[in-house]
Scaffold this motif. Sequence first.
Motif, PDB file in Angstrom:
ATOM      1  N   VAL A  56     -14.551 -14.068  -0.829  1.00 39.85           N
ATOM      2  CA  VAL A  56     -14.188 -15.101  -1.571  1.00 39.85           C
ATOM      3  C   VAL A  56     -15.305 -15.963  -1.967  1.00 39.85           C
ATOM      4  O   VAL A  56     -15.401 -16.239  -3.358  1.00 39.85           O
ATOM      5  N   ALA A  57     -16.043 -16.382  -1.127  1.00 39.75           N
ATOM      6  CA  ALA A  57     -17.263 -17.107  -1.559  1.00 39.75           C
ATOM      7  C   ALA A  57     -18.267 -16.451  -2.504  1.00 39.75           C
ATOM      8  O   ALA A  57     -18.780 -16.909  -3.502  1.00 39.75           O
ATOM      9  N   ARG A  58     -18.365 -15.120  -2.183  1.00 44.47           N
ATOM     10  CA  ARG A  58     -19.448 -14.248  -3.030  1.00 44.47           C
ATOM     11  C   ARG A  58     -18.897 -13.915  -4.293  1.00 44.47           C
ATOM     12  O   ARG A  58     -19.534 -13.691  -5.399  1.00 44.47           O
ATOM     13  N   THR A  59     -17.721 -13.599  -4.559  1.00 41.09           N
ATOM     14  CA  THR A  59     -16.856 -13.028  -5.922  1.00 41.09           C
ATOM     15  C   THR A  59     -16.091 -14.123  -6.777  1.00 41.09           C
ATOM     16  O   THR A  59     -15.950 -13.965  -7.822  1.00 41.09           O
ATOM     17  N   SER A  60     -15.690 -15.190  -6.003  1.00 44.60           N
ATOM     18  CA  SER A  60     -14.971 -16.346  -6.880  1.00 44.60           C
ATOM     19  C   SER A  60     -13.776 -15.747  -7.583  1.00 44.60           C
ATOM     20  O   SER A  60     -13.687 -15.814  -8.751  1.00 44.60           O
ATOM     21  N   PRO A  61     -12.870 -15.161  -6.764  1.00 48.59           N
ATOM     22  CA  PRO A  61     -11.556 -14.720  -7.651  1.00 48.59           C
ATOM     23  C   PRO A  61     -10.707 -15.659  -7.963  1.00 48.59           C
ATOM     24  O   PRO A  61     -10.717 -16.850  -7.403  1.00 48.59           O
ATOM     25  N   GLU A  62      -9.916 -15.586  -8.914  1.00 47.68           N
ATOM     26  CA  GLU A  62      -8.928 -16.388  -9.605  1.00 47.68           C
ATOM     27  C   GLU A  62      -7.901 -16.283  -8.823  1.00 47.68           C
ATOM     28  O   GLU A  62      -6.853 -17.115  -8.745  1.00 47.68           O
ATOM     29  N   ALA A  63      -7.193 -15.182  -8.120  1.00 49.32           N
ATOM     30  CA  ALA A  63      -6.055 -14.909  -7.340  1.00 49.32           C
ATOM     31  C   ALA A  63      -6.203 -14.003  -6.595  1.00 49.32           C
ATOM     32  O   ALA A  63      -7.318 -13.188  -6.453  1.00 49.32           O
ATOM     33  N   VAL A  64      -5.451 -13.890  -5.559  1.00 44.56           N
ATOM     34  CA  VAL A  64      -5.445 -12.830  -4.461  1.00 44.56           C
ATOM     35  C   VAL A  64      -4.055 -12.239  -4.713  1.00 44.56           C
ATOM     36  O   VAL A  64      -3.096 -12.784  -4.832  1.00 44.56           O
ATOM     37  N   SER A  65      -4.143 -10.908  -4.252  1.00 42.12           N
ATOM     38  CA  SER A  65      -3.123  -9.996  -4.385  1.00 42.12           C
ATOM     39  C   SER A  65      -2.924  -9.094  -2.811  1.00 42.12           C
ATOM     40  O   SER A  65      -4.024  -8.504  -2.329  1.00 42.12           O
ATOM     41  N   VAL A  66      -1.809  -9.533  -2.298  1.00 44.98           N
ATOM     42  CA  VAL A  66      -1.655  -9.066  -1.025  1.00 44.98           C
ATOM     43  C   VAL A  66      -0.608  -7.937  -0.608  1.00 44.98           C
ATOM     44  O   VAL A  66       0.307  -8.279  -1.394  1.00 44.98           O
ATOM     45  N   GLU A  67      -0.586  -6.664  -0.064  1.00 48.21           N
ATOM     46  CA  GLU A  67       0.351  -6.019   0.085  1.00 48.21           C
ATOM     47  C   GLU A  67       1.371  -6.634   1.089  1.00 48.21           C
ATOM     48  O   GLU A  67       0.957  -6.984   2.142  1.00 48.21           O
ATOM     49  N   GLU A  68       2.420  -6.536   0.722  1.00 51.27           N
ATOM     50  CA  GLU A  68       3.785  -7.106   1.815  1.00 51.27           C
ATOM     51  C   GLU A  68       3.945  -6.430   2.980  1.00 51.27           C
ATOM     52  O   GLU A  68       3.336  -5.020   3.142  1.00 51.27           O
ATOM     53  N   VAL A  69       4.194  -7.057   4.150  1.00 53.68           N
ATOM     54  CA  VAL A  69       4.391  -6.091   5.461  1.00 53.68           C
ATOM     55  C   VAL A  69       5.651  -5.057   5.131  1.00 53.68           C
ATOM     56  O   VAL A  69       6.470  -5.717   4.703  1.00 53.68           O
ATOM     57  N   TYR A  70       5.480  -3.994   5.332  1.00 53.89           N
ATOM     58  CA  TYR A  70       6.206  -2.925   5.258  1.00 53.89           C
ATOM     59  C   TYR A  70       7.402  -2.923   6.434  1.00 53.89           C
ATOM     60  O   TYR A  70       6.743  -3.619   7.564  1.00 53.89           O
ATOM     61  N   HIS A  71       8.616  -2.369   6.493  1.00 51.28           N
ATOM     62  CA  HIS A  71       9.329  -2.343   7.685  1.00 51.28           C
ATOM     63  C   HIS A  71       8.907  -1.254   8.591  1.00 51.28           C
ATOM     64  O   HIS A  71       9.221   0.170   8.150  1.00 51.28           O
ATOM     65  N   ALA A  72       8.258  -1.547   9.393  1.00 53.03           N
ATOM     66  CA  ALA A  72       7.816  -0.514  10.536  1.00 53.03           C
ATOM     67  C   ALA A  72       8.993  -0.088  11.649  1.00 53.03           C
ATOM     68  O   ALA A  72       9.586  -1.044  12.023  1.00 53.03           O
ATOM     69  N   VAL A  73       8.557   1.027  12.122  1.00 54.71           N
ATOM     70  CA  VAL A  73       9.575   1.595  13.273  1.00 54.71           C
ATOM     71  C   VAL A  73       9.386   0.976  14.361  1.00 54.71           C
ATOM     72  O   VAL A  73      10.026   0.339  15.132  1.00 54.71           O
ATOM     73  N   ASN A  74       7.987   0.785  14.522  1.00 55.54           N
ATOM     74  CA  ASN A  74       7.440  -0.069  15.734  1.00 55.54           C
ATOM     75  C   ASN A  74       7.230  -1.465  15.811  1.00 55.54           C
ATOM     76  O   ASN A  74       6.311  -2.022  14.838  1.00 55.54           O
ATOM     77  N   ALA A  75       7.927  -2.227  16.499  1.00 52.33           N
ATOM     78  CA  ALA A  75       7.727  -3.810  16.027  1.00 52.33           C
ATOM     79  C   ALA A  75       6.511  -4.388  16.425  1.00 52.33           C
ATOM     80  O   ALA A  75       6.144  -5.340  15.637  1.00 52.33           O
ATOM     81  N   ARG A  76       5.983  -3.720  17.460  1.00 49.42           N
ATOM     82  CA  ARG A  76       4.679  -4.399  17.866  1.00 49.42           C
ATOM     83  C   ARG A  76       3.674  -4.115  16.633  1.00 49.42           C
ATOM     84  O   ARG A  76       2.854  -4.874  16.279  1.00 49.42           O
ATOM     85  N   SER A  77       3.625  -2.823  16.025  1.00 49.92           N
ATOM     86  CA  SER A  77       2.672  -2.633  14.921  1.00 49.92           C
ATOM     87  C   SER A  77       2.883  -3.670  13.854  1.00 49.92           C
ATOM     88  O   SER A  77       1.958  -4.087  13.122  1.00 49.92           O
ATOM     89  N   ALA A  78       4.086  -3.736  13.463  1.00 51.83           N
ATOM     90  CA  ALA A  78       4.768  -4.770  12.517  1.00 51.83           C
ATOM     91  C   ALA A  78       4.121  -5.943  12.849  1.00 51.83           C
ATOM     92  O   ALA A  78       3.555  -6.608  11.855  1.00 51.83           O
ATOM     93  N   LEU A  79       4.036  -6.508  14.030  1.00 57.09           N
ATOM     94  CA  LEU A  79       3.831  -7.755  14.361  1.00 57.09           C
ATOM     95  C   LEU A  79       2.321  -8.065  14.208  1.00 57.09           C
ATOM     96  O   LEU A  79       1.855  -9.000  13.777  1.00 57.09           O
TER      97      LEU A  79
END
Length: 186
Positions: A56-79
């Motif tokens: 972020v400091a090097r590139t100065s973006p105006e917005a951030v786009s993040v992938e949402e958490v998918y529904h995983a079979v393994n609860a620990r992996s999702a956590l």
Amino acid sequence: MRVLGIDPGSRHTGYGVVDAKGSKLTLVACGTLSPGDALPLAVRLGRIHAGLVDVVARTSPEAVSVEEVYHAVNARSALVLGQARGAALVAAAGSSIEVFEYAASEIKRAVSGSGRAGKEQVSRMVSMLLGVEVPGDEHACDAIAAAICHLNRARMPATGAASAVLRMRPAVVPPRPAAKRTRRAP
């Protein structure tokens, strides 16, 4: 507009920064933060956070786009994935950058036209849209796709305030009042 896309993961977190000037997309930076599988989770999360703060400091973006958490079979992996996403969200929030979240299928659809596209198809389309071979691995490519997804959504023509809300969902949305339910007579 410059957008930082993030593909969060506790072992590999991809990032991609894309500029849009009119309809031209330009890759600014991309890479994968891989803190090391043998490290404790807290250390990995700290390194992911620090790495994204640096991006972020090097590139100065105006917005951030993040992938949402998918529904995983393994609860620990999702956590654990949720914790990695948290490190990414805090890195963006600490820089006062607005964060937007998109489902994986929405990112794939924005880049390839199909919400069920495979990684190879997404990679080919990202390369075509940028006009260059994408450096980096699948995590960086997925992050670039997340950035492109937001840029495509941000460029959609708005026909009023309601459509603007539909086309871009900030990560933090105030709760809506509960709708009253009425029962119909049988």
